[in-house]
Design a protein around this motif. Structure first.
Motif, short mmCIF file in Angstrom:
data_model
loop_
_atom_site.label_atom_id
_atom_site.label_comp_id
_atom_site.label_asym_id
_atom_site.label_seq_id
_atom_site.Cartn_x
_atom_site.Cartn_y
_atom_site.Cartn_z
N THR A 1 -19.30 26.80 -28.38
CA THR A 1 -20.49 27.53 -28.39
C THR A 1 -20.28 28.67 -29.58
O THR A 1 -18.79 29.11 -29.70
N PHE B 155 -21.44 32.28 -31.59
CA PHE B 155 -21.86 33.56 -31.32
C PHE B 155 -22.58 34.30 -32.34
O PHE B 155 -21.87 34.41 -33.49
N SER C 293 -24.41 37.15 -34.94
CA SER C 293 -24.38 38.45 -35.22
C SER C 293 -25.68 38.97 -35.79
O SER C 293 -26.46 38.37 -36.54
N THR D 106 -28.82 28.72 -28.16
CA THR D 106 -27.58 29.32 -27.71
C THR D 106 -26.12 29.39 -28.55
O THR D 106 -25.30 29.91 -28.46
N SER E 158 -26.73 30.89 -39.62
CA SER E 158 -27.49 31.55 -38.70
C SER E 158 -28.58 31.95 -39.08
O SER E 158 -28.82 32.04 -40.42
N ASN F 28 -15.91 38.20 -24.31
CA ASN F 28 -15.73 37.49 -25.57
C ASN F 28 -14.49 37.38 -26.16
O ASN F 28 -14.23 36.46 -26.63
#
Length: 817
Positions: free
Chosen positions: A40, A42, A44, A66, A89, A810
């Protein structure tokens, strides 16, 4: 979070998915279970989704919302080892917020490919007597797994050997290179006349053959045995004094191996060897040969490799130099002098003219023929002599010679072979006939008294006779002989040829007991026979008497040495032998022993019978010698027969160990010894004691009559010393048995395959200064560790207070990744 990651590397395998995530400041590792196939990312703010591009191979994808990177199929290292991707992203409008950032996925190999030979069947040819260990062919296999890992490291071995007529294999294989070569046994026994074809089943295993889970493949190798090229040529014949341009090629040899260096090795140390050998094995004679100088040569041809090591067994080369007629006849005596008596009848053989030829004997080249060329003087006729053509025997042709006609004749004799001729000079001297007998100056030389121990060669008497024939001829030379009174030839008479004086000498030792008095009758004769009607008479005889006086002599043994053989276990007081001596004067003798240091024997002083006085022991002394004294000494030798009274033992000349960890297939050689004779210990039997641990852990196999192999049966051994109970039997009748506990070490080994030797720490204690330095260093290290621990605990408390629960979760995921 993606915005702070400049690059991403991911290593995945079939069993374990792992992510390695690096930045300039941080390095993160994420580990997943065996079946995990996803990861995964993550975002920002303002990023709300992800997009991936690059070498996805159709099985790597990312969930845009996800940020989960996952694998929807199987990665294959053999198809693609590295996948290069880019991750971006995106915001809610699909615009790139950050990126693209590179992601590299390294696929880790697993052992999922068996090795494969590059041929379905191999064929090779080997020569008889080829060098052991020299490869004559190779097999080769490949493995599609990662060559940098053990998965593709291959190990070759020979599984089967058809046929295998000997206990050891005739072929061997290098487990790394696949090179096949003859073993030492094969180099010696391979013979196409006995077996010209062999089939080897060669196996290859990956994982370097060190695990039972390795993949294995096998292939048939058909080997044809051919006759050795390395053979000595038959005997070489070379004509002497050849006029050909040298060097001349006379033969050739060929090694079974290409590229060898040929050299000559002399059997005889000659000033020079007129032969050479080329780099191709051609043998040359380098100069003309002379049979009269040397008629045969023997030398060896050897082959060496580039390191100077012998490749083949030396071949013996035999050269015979053939003769040509290149030598003239040579007179053995020049002139040849022959004496002939006046009364020699016609046709008599009066002498031989001798000549030689250096050419080969019993060939036409050395056959000689003789012919008289001339005779001086030619009086009373020109042909007084005749010579046999092929023998050189000289005869009177028809009449006797007369000294009044001529005292000497001079002949020229022509001697020829098939090519050359030589003239030999011959002088025939006509000598006076033997018509006068020798006459002694005394008819009786009285007597002499001598002791029986007088030295041999002593002159006892000088005698003189005269002869009226021509001096210096066979008619006047006197020969003296003892005609009567010396039946054993104890005396001898020598003559001075110039003065005709005789010397009577002792030829053998005198013995008063055998011959106390010699009544000698001595005669004088000539070398040449007397003419008819002249006879020897009493004037040619004289007498002489010798009295021998007695000298006391020591006893004498019948034998100089007495030997016998007995068993070491015979009872005390057993008769082992009888020695015998006698006294020349007839006195009685008495016996005693000297040098009986072990006091094993005694002797009856009157009879010479020798008995055992104590128990004998062959292991202390096998050959026992003592002196028997009866005024002089002789030797008695007692040879003890061995009995089987010593059990076999294990030789302890070297330690027995196996390298830890044990991988299987190891074995070590153990040896049995016995103090008894070879008859009892020449063959030993090795077995394990009937104990569970021994039979479960070890096995013994025969090597030869005195050695056996000890092998571990599995690999689950600890690093320590084991005691292996072994039963040893010899071949005596009855057999002796011995149980020994052989100490076997399982130990870490050095690169030279020997056990590491642990240092005795008590012998290496530090000095006081060294101890203080060590203590201070330890305290500094402990203080540093404690400081780091306290500082990190403080930092952790601060973060827990300042971050919400999700942030803590996290951070924990980051740490696990």
């Amino acid at each position: 979070m993606l915005s702070s990651i400049p690059s991403l590397s991911l290593s995945l395998s079939h069993r374990l998915c792992g992510l390695m995530w690096r930045s300039q400041k941080h390095e993160f590792f994420f580990y997943y279970g065996k079946n995990a196939k996803k990861m995964t990312f993550f975002p920002s703010s303002p990023a709300v989704s992800f997009r991936m591009s690059g070498e996805k191979a159709g099985i790597i994808d990312i969930e845009s919302s996800t940020g989960i990177l996952y694998i929807n199929g199987s990665l294959d290292w053999e198809t693609k080892q590295v996948h290069k991707l880019q991750v971006e992203s995106l915001d809610g409008n699909g615009s790139v917020v950050k990126g693209p950032f590179p992601v590299t996925i390294y696929v880790e190999d697993i052992n999922d490919n068996p090795p494969e030979f590059d041929q379905k069947k191999y064929f090779g040819v080997v020569r008889q007597n080829s060098r052991p260990g020299k490869p004559f062919m190779y097999v080769h296999a490949t493995d599609h797994d990662d060559p940098t890992t053990p998965h593709a490291q291959l190990s070759y071995s020979i599984l089967h050997h058809f046929p295998n007529p000997y206990e050891e294999m005739l072929f061997q294989i290098d487990n790394v290179t696949g090179a096949i070569s003859p073993s030492r046994t094969g180099s010696y026994y391979l013979d196409p006349q006995k077996q010209d074809t062999f089939t080897l089943v060669v196996s290859v295993r990956d994982m370097a053959g060190k695990t039972i889970n390795a993949f294995t493949s096998s292939v048939d190798v058909i080997i044809t045995v051919m006759e050795s090229l390395w053979k000595a040529p038959p005997t070489i014949y070379i004509k002497e004094n050849s006029t050909q341009v040298h060097p001349v090629n006379i033969s050739k040899v060929q090694s079974n191996e290409p590229g060898v260096i040929y050299e000559l090795f002399e059997k005889e140390k000659l000033p020079r060897l007129p032969f050479s050998v080329s780099k191709n094995g051609d043998i040359y004679v380098t100069e003309p040969l002379d049979r009269e100088e040397k008629e045969t040569y023997t030398f060896f041809v050897v082959t060496k490799d580039s390191k100077g090591e012998l490749v083949d067994k030396p071949l013996q080369i035999h050269i015979i130099v053939e003769d040509i007629n290149d030598n003239p006849p040579v007179c053995q005596q020049n002139p040849t002098i022959i004496e002939v008596q006046e009364n020699e009848i016609g046709g008599s053989n009066i002498g031989t003219v001798l000549a030689t030829d250096m050419d080969q004997k019993d060939t036409l080249n050395s056959r000689l023929q003789f012919q008289i060329q001339s005779q001086e003087p030619g009086f009373p006729t020109k042909n007084l002599f005749y010579i046999q053509q092929d023998t050189g025997d000289l005869q009177l042709s028809g009449r006797s010679l007369s000294k009044r006609d001529s005292a000497k004749y001079f002949l020229k004799v022509l001697v020829t072979d098939t090519k050359f001729q030589t003239v030999c000079d011959v002088e025939v001297h006509v000598i006076d006939i033997n018509d006068q007998i020798p006459i002694f100056e005394k008819s009786d030389y009285a007597n002499v008294t001598v002791a029986e121990n007088i030295p041999i060669g002593t002159v006892l008497l000088e005698i003189q006779a005269t002869d009226g024939d021509e001096p210096g001829t066979g008619s006047s030379l006197i020969i003296y002989q003892v005609k009567e009174g010396d039946p054993n030839n104890t005396l001898i008479i020598e003559t001075d040829s110039e003065t005709n004086r005789g010397f009577l000498k002792v030829n053998k030792a005198l013995d008063f007991e055998t011959m106390p008095v010699y009544n000698l009758v001595i005669n004088a004769t000539n070398r040449e026979p007397l003419v008819p009607n002249v006879q020897y008479n009493s004037s040619s005889l004289t007498t002489f008497k010798i009295f021998v006086t007695n000298v006391d002599e020591p006893p004498v043994f019948l034998n100089p040495v007495y030997k016998t053989e007995v068993s070491e276990d015979i009872p005390v007081n057993t008769l082992v032998m009888t020695v015998e001596a006698y006294d020349p004067e007839g006195d009685s003798v008495r016996y005693s022993l000297e040098g009986d240091v072990r006091q094993w024997l005694r002797i009856d002083s009157a009879t010479g019978k020798v008995y055992t006085a104590a128990r004998l022991d062959r292991e202390k002394q096998e050959i026992y010698s003592v002196d028997v004294v009866v005024s002089e000494q002789t030797f008695l030798v007692l040879h003890l027969h061995d009995v089987n009274d010593n059990p076999p033992q294990i030789a302890t000349d070297y330690p027995t160990f196996f390298c830890y960890p044990v991988s299987g297939g190891e074995r070590t050689l153990i040896q049995a010894i016995d103090a008894d004779e070879q008859f009892f210990y020449s063959k030993f039997t090795f077995t394990l004691a009937n104990e569970m641990n021994a039979r479960n852990n070890w096995e013994i196999s025969k090597f030869n009559a005195t050695h056996a192999y000890l092998s571990p049966k599995h690999a689950n051994f600890e690093e320590k010393t084991y005691e292996v109970p072994i039963i040893l039997n010899d071949n005596g009748n009855p057999s002796l048995e011995n149980k020994v506990n052989l100490k076997v070490s399982i130990c870490k080994c050095s690169s030279e395959n020997s056990c590491f030797i642990e240092i005795d720490r008590e012998h290496y204690l530090p000095t006081a200064g060294q101890a203080i330095g060590i203590l201070l260093a330890v305290l500094i290290v402990i203080g540093t560790i404690l400081g780091v621990v306290f500082w990190r605990m403080k930092q952790k408390e601060k973060k827990e207070k300042s971050q919400p629960k999700d942030a803590k979760d996290n951070a924990e995921l980051d740490r696990l990744a």
